[in-house]
Write an enzyme that holds these catalytic residues in place. Structure first.
Site, PDB file in Angstrom:
ATOM      1  CD  GLU A 243      -1.694   6.103 -10.702  1.00  9.90           C
ATOM      2  OE1 GLU A 243      -0.840   6.053 -11.612  1.00  9.90           O
ATOM      3  OE2 GLU A 243      -2.858   6.469 -10.900  1.00  9.90           O
ATOM      4  CB  CYS A 277       6.608   6.448 -11.377  1.00 10.70           C
ATOM      5  SG  CYS A 277       5.649   7.782 -10.670  1.00 10.70           S
TER       6      CYS A 277
HETATM    7  P1  NDP Z   1       7.245  -2.316  -4.931  1.00 11.18           P
HETATM    8  O1  NDP Z   1       6.259  -2.730  -5.952  1.00 11.18           O
HETATM    9  O2  NDP Z   1       8.367  -3.223  -4.620  1.00 11.18           O
HETATM   10  O3  NDP Z   1       6.514  -2.074  -3.507  1.00 11.18           O
HETATM   11  C1  NDP Z   1       5.452  -1.148  -3.366  1.00 11.18           C
HETATM   12  C2  NDP Z   1       4.670  -1.488  -2.114  1.00 11.18           C
HETATM   13  O4  NDP Z   1       4.007  -2.746  -2.306  1.00 11.18           O
HETATM   14  C3  NDP Z   1       5.540  -1.666  -0.864  1.00 11.18           C
HETATM   15  O5  NDP Z   1       4.841  -1.154   0.251  1.00 11.18           O
HETATM   16  C4  NDP Z   1       5.693  -3.166  -0.766  1.00 11.18           C
HETATM   17  O6  NDP Z   1       5.962  -3.620   0.545  1.00 11.18           O
HETATM   18  C5  NDP Z   1       4.314  -3.624  -1.227  1.00 11.18           C
HETATM   19  N1  NDP Z   1       4.236  -5.004  -1.721  1.00 11.18           N
HETATM   20  C6  NDP Z   1       5.239  -5.804  -2.157  1.00 11.18           C
HETATM   21  N2  NDP Z   1       4.737  -7.013  -2.527  1.00 11.18           N
HETATM   22  C7  NDP Z   1       3.407  -6.972  -2.318  1.00 11.18           C
HETATM   23  C8  NDP Z   1       2.340  -7.903  -2.503  1.00 11.18           C
HETATM   24  N3  NDP Z   1       2.558  -9.111  -2.990  1.00 11.18           N
HETATM   25  N4  NDP Z   1       1.096  -7.505  -2.181  1.00 11.18           N
HETATM   26  C9  NDP Z   1       0.852  -6.272  -1.699  1.00 11.18           C
HETATM   27  N5  NDP Z   1       1.824  -5.353  -1.501  1.00 11.18           N
HETATM   28  C10 NDP Z   1       3.080  -5.693  -1.811  1.00 11.18           C
HETATM   29  O7  NDP Z   1       7.743  -0.884  -5.371  1.00 11.18           O
HETATM   30  P2  NDP Z   1       8.905   0.001  -4.749  1.00 11.18           P
HETATM   31  O8  NDP Z   1       8.594   0.316  -3.321  1.00 11.18           O
HETATM   32  O9  NDP Z   1      10.205  -0.644  -5.077  1.00 11.18           O
HETATM   33  O10 NDP Z   1       8.728   1.358  -5.579  1.00 11.18           O
HETATM   34  C11 NDP Z   1       9.274   1.537  -6.838  1.00 11.18           C
HETATM   35  C12 NDP Z   1       8.248   1.319  -7.926  1.00 11.18           C
HETATM   36  O11 NDP Z   1       7.123   2.147  -7.705  1.00 11.18           O
HETATM   37  C13 NDP Z   1       8.772   1.701  -9.298  1.00 11.18           C
HETATM   38  O12 NDP Z   1       8.428   0.739 -10.262  1.00 11.18           O
HETATM   39  C14 NDP Z   1       8.045   3.003  -9.618  1.00 11.18           C
HETATM   40  O13 NDP Z   1       7.907   3.259 -10.965  1.00 11.18           O
HETATM   41  C15 NDP Z   1       6.749   2.791  -8.918  1.00 11.18           C
HETATM   42  N6  NDP Z   1       6.105   4.070  -8.635  1.00 11.18           N
HETATM   43  C16 NDP Z   1       5.005   4.449  -9.365  1.00 11.18           C
HETATM   44  C17 NDP Z   1       4.413   5.680  -9.170  1.00 11.18           C
HETATM   45  C18 NDP Z   1       3.172   6.073  -9.913  1.00 11.18           C
HETATM   46  O14 NDP Z   1       2.446   6.920  -9.414  1.00 11.18           O
HETATM   47  N7  NDP Z   1       2.899   5.535 -11.083  1.00 11.18           N
HETATM   48  C19 NDP Z   1       4.970   6.641  -8.207  1.00 11.18           C
HETATM   49  C20 NDP Z   1       6.086   6.140  -7.475  1.00 11.18           C
HETATM   50  C21 NDP Z   1       6.637   4.902  -7.702  1.00 11.18           C
HETATM   51  P3  NDP Z   1       7.455  -3.862   1.112  1.00 11.18           P
HETATM   52  O15 NDP Z   1       8.418  -3.477   0.027  1.00 11.18           O
HETATM   53  O16 NDP Z   1       7.516  -2.966   2.285  1.00 11.18           O
HETATM   54  O17 NDP Z   1       7.507  -5.297   1.446  1.00 11.18           O
END
Ligand code: NDP
Length: 477
Positions: A243, A277
């Site tokens: 998502e 999002c």
């Molecule tokens: P990120 O993509 O930065 O991070 C999301 C999660 O992925 C975090 O737990 C992060 O860990 C982890 N992560 C980062 N790199 C990796 C990797 N290489 N492999 C596996 N996991 C990884 O998103 P944000 O937290 O900044 O959230 C904002 C984004 O989420 C926006 O783009 C928003 O649109 C989207 N979003 C989408 C929704 C939907 O349902 N479509 C709902 C809510 C948000 P850590 O940061 O702890 O290192």
């Protein structure tokens, strides 16, 4: 808040990093242990050991655990909502509302345990019949973002557990507190050892280890991170649900009820500090109504009260973290450079504490080919695009590198239905904001905003189960 990891029914202590409130950068909120690859692998092993027992766990008992977790979330909604508001920056009302939503999700999936799907078919072969059963996928890794720190962990965890999977949850390091309380609640609700595990660690190390070692990964986050998750999962052939981000259009037609249109655009664009999002980032307005609509929207955005998340009259809390705050300001600067007119906001706001306060921002005279209309801002920033008519509005709405949510304000049933059919997004909202969803129906976008099956409601069974087709020769009777 003293955060801990939860692995194989044991709490693992150790304070390594600290979170601060975006409402007050001088206020410490939590201390958490930072797990590494070894802890992720330990959690995966525990989840794998617990899987056979959880698959055959008594249905009623499994349903009861989820119901008790929902009850506890409701009972502790004020406490969890307050922690959420302090650590993420949502208003207290939004934080409590999100926790109540998480409780409802657990109650819903408590019922889903009993409605587990299956099908029976007659066979073309005499004396045979066919059973199509849906079995757990196995060990599920849930990787979640910072913007819904209790609702998203809840809807991934509750669905995975309901359909018989074991779970390792990795929340965002930015806002991990609610996930710790969720683990506490599940432990108190009687979840067996290893069935649910929590690992707080970085996406690059813990996330990668989880994707590689789990049977399925359900991920919510940014689109670029989602691509990396998909690439990592491809090597280990881990089932994937993504998502991702959005750049959601909200169309206002000449015949719209203007009061409704203004309110839907304002709520969709700026509530929850625009960090949704499904938020409206592109407001597409037909030319005859454009000026009247814009005048009212400017007046409306000016009325929002920005402030400390815990202040009772705050309607828009701070931006969640410094990186996001800086990116939002860069976004506004880029908009001005591209020729957009700043109608409101675009600047930091002074408040009673040293926080990340940004005025809700409205940009006019933007074009759909500007960079600001191509990339997700994920902040309290919306741009208006003027178009000639419904045809052009739909074309502009669909001319986008995302396909999550979309909306329209119109009093014409025909226009609404035409938009509903022709929108390329996974969600269509008619006379209601692009953001805001019910938990008993499917949620999600189409690529590149979503990939691999919908979340929430009974539709999530598609991702959290695997099909088995059994042919049974019982003999001609
Ligand atoms: P990120 O993509 O930065 O991070 C999301 C999660 O992925 C975090 O737990 C992060 O860990 C982890 N992560 C980062 N790199 C990796 C990797 N290489 N492999 C596996 N996991 C990884 O998103 P944000 O937290 O900044 O959230 C904002 C984004 O989420 C926006 O783009 C928003 O649109 C989207 N979003 C989408 C929704 C939907 O349902 N479509 C709902 C809510 C948000 P850590 O940061 O702890 O290192």
């Amino acid at each position: 808040m003293k955060g801990r990891n939860y692995i194989d029914g044991r709490w693992i202590e150790g304070a390594v990093f600290t979170t601060y409130s975006p409402s007050d950068l001088d206020e410490k909120v939590g201390e958490y242990p930072l797990a590494g690859q070894a802890a992720a692998e330990e959690a995966l092993a525990a989840a794998r050991r617990a899987l056979p027992g959880w698959k055959r766990f008594n249905m009623q008992a499994r349903s009861d655990i989820l119901r008790r977790a929902g009850d506890a979330l409701l009972a502790r909604a004020d406490e969890i909502g307050r922690l959420l508001a302090r650590e993420e920056g949502k208003t207290l009302k939004e934080g409590i509302g999100e926790t109540v939503r998480a409780a409802h999700v657990f109650h819903f999936y408590s019922g889903e345990v009993l409605r587990h799907p299956g099908q029976w078919f007659n066979s073309m072969r005499d004396g045979h019949n066919i059973l199509v059963s849906y079995e757990p996928v196995g060990v599920v890794a849930a990787i979640t973002p910072w913007n819904f720190p209790i609702a998203i962990p809840a809807w991934k965890t509750a669905a995975a557990l309901a359909y018989g999977n074991t779970v390792v949850l990795k929340p965002s390091n930015n806002v991990p507190g609610c996930a710790v309380l969720l683990a506490e609640i599940l432990a108190q609700a009687g979840i067996p050892e290893g069935v649910f595990n929590l690992v707080i660690g970085s996406g690059g190390t813990v996330g990668t280890a989880l994707i590689t070692g789990a049977d399925a990964v359900t991920f919510t986050g940014g689109t670029e991170t989602g691509r990396k998750v998909l690439q990592t999962a491809a090597l280990s052939m881990t089932k994937v649900q993504l998502e991702l981000g959005g750049k959601n259009p909200f169309i206002v037609l000449d015949d719209a009820d203007l009061d409704l249109a203004v309110e839907a655009a304002a709520q969709g664009s700026w509530l929850q500090t625009g960090q949704r999002c499904t938020g409206s980032e592109r407001i597409i307005v037909t030319e005859r109504v454009h000026d009247a609509f814009v005048d009212r929207l400017v007046a409306r955005v000016a009325r929002f009260k920005v402030g400390h998340a815990l202040d009772p009259d705050t309607e828009i809390g701070p931006v969640a973290n410094q990186m996001q705050f800086d990116q939002n300001l860069e976004f506004v600067a880029l908009a001005k450079l591209e020729g957009a007119e700043l109608a409101f906001g675009g600047t930091p706001v002074e408040a009673r504490t040293r926080g990340l306060y940004l005025a809700p921002t409205l940009l006019l005279n933007t074009r759909n080919d500007m960079a600001i209309n191509r990339h997700e801002s994920f902040g309290p920033i919306a741009g208006v695009i003027k178009v000639a008519d419904l045809e052009e509005a739909i074309a502009v709405a669909n001319d986008c590198d995302y396909a999550l949510s979309s909306g329209i304000a119109t009093t014409s049933l025909r226009s609404a239905e035409k938009f509903r059919r022709e929108s390329g997004a996974g969600l269509v909202m008619i006379n209601t904001p692009t953001a805001g969803l019910d938990y008993h129906v499917p949620f999600g976008g189409r690529p590149p905003s979503g990939y691999g099956g919908r979340e929430t409601g009974a539709a999530s069974a598609e991702f959290f189960t695997e099909i088995k087709t059994s042919y049974i020769n019982h003999g001609v009777v």
